[in-house]
Design a protein around this motif. Structure first.
Motif, short mmCIF file in Angstrom:
data_model
loop_
_atom_site.label_atom_id
_atom_site.label_comp_id
_atom_site.label_asym_id
_atom_site.label_seq_id
_atom_site.Cartn_x
_atom_site.Cartn_y
_atom_site.Cartn_z
N ASN A 96 0.83 -1.21 0.00
CA ASN A 96 0.00 0.00 0.00
C ASN A 96 0.86 1.26 0.00
N ALA A 97 1.95 1.25 0.76
CA ALA A 97 2.85 2.41 0.79
C ALA A 97 3.53 2.61 -0.56
N THR A 98 3.92 1.50 -1.18
CA THR A 98 4.55 1.58 -2.50
C THR A 98 3.56 2.10 -3.53
N LYS A 99 2.32 1.66 -3.43
CA LYS A 99 1.28 2.14 -4.36
C LYS A 99 1.04 3.63 -4.14
N LYS A 100 0.97 4.04 -2.89
CA LYS A 100 0.74 5.45 -2.56
C LYS A 100 1.86 6.32 -3.14
N ALA A 101 3.08 5.79 -3.15
CA ALA A 101 4.22 6.50 -3.71
C ALA A 101 4.25 6.44 -5.24
N GLY A 102 3.31 5.68 -5.83
CA GLY A 102 3.24 5.56 -7.28
C GLY A 102 4.35 4.71 -7.87
N MET A 103 4.83 3.73 -7.11
CA MET A 103 5.99 2.95 -7.55
C MET A 103 5.72 1.45 -7.68
N LEU A 104 4.45 1.03 -7.70
CA LEU A 104 4.14 -0.40 -7.84
C LEU A 104 4.44 -0.87 -9.25
N ASN A 105 5.11 -2.02 -9.35
CA ASN A 105 5.26 -2.63 -10.67
C ASN A 105 4.08 -3.59 -10.89
N LEU A 106 3.99 -4.19 -12.05
CA LEU A 106 2.85 -5.05 -12.37
C LEU A 106 2.75 -6.26 -11.45
N GLU A 107 3.88 -6.84 -11.10
CA GLU A 107 3.89 -8.00 -10.20
C GLU A 107 3.37 -7.62 -8.81
N GLN A 108 3.81 -6.49 -8.32
CA GLN A 108 3.35 -6.02 -7.01
C GLN A 108 1.86 -5.67 -7.05
N GLU A 109 1.41 -5.09 -8.14
CA GLU A 109 -0.01 -4.76 -8.29
C GLU A 109 -0.86 -6.02 -8.24
N ALA A 110 -0.39 -7.08 -8.90
CA ALA A 110 -1.11 -8.36 -8.88
C ALA A 110 -1.13 -8.95 -7.47
N GLU A 111 -0.03 -8.82 -6.76
CA GLU A 111 0.04 -9.31 -5.38
C GLU A 111 -0.90 -8.52 -4.48
N LEU A 112 -0.87 -7.20 -4.59
CA LEU A 112 -1.74 -6.35 -3.79
C LEU A 112 -3.21 -6.65 -4.07
#
Length: 79
Positions: free
Chosen positions: A42-58
């Motif tokens: 969630n913190a990484t997403k808030k910072a606008g730095m999620l990659n596609l793999e992390q987005e799928a995990e989240l």
């Protein structure tokens, strides 16, 4: 309708789930490790730095969270 890629919520059944006693009820909860991972993503997403793999995990963890919310609400309502 938009198609979304996610890690299957069932992939955390063995390692990311615990059952906790809350008053007289046993409710589904995330382990400390999975909760920390959710917060990190969630913190990484808030910072606008999620990659596609992390987005799928989240997305998968959030789906599991929705499932737990529904199951726990049913347990509470039936008690």
């Amino acid at each position: 309708m938009m198609t979304q890629v996610m890690v299957q919520p069932s992939s955390w059944v063995e390692s990311g789930i615990k059952i906790s006693q809350v008053r007289n009820l046993k409710l589904f909860k995330f382990t400390d490790e999975l909760q920390s991972r959710l917060e990190e993503l969630n913190a990484t997403k808030k910072a606008g730095m999620l990659n596609l793999e992390q987005e799928a995990e989240l997305t998968g963890i959030l789906e599991l969270d929705r499932i737990f919310t529904l199951l726990n609400a049913k347990i509470i309502a039936d008690s």
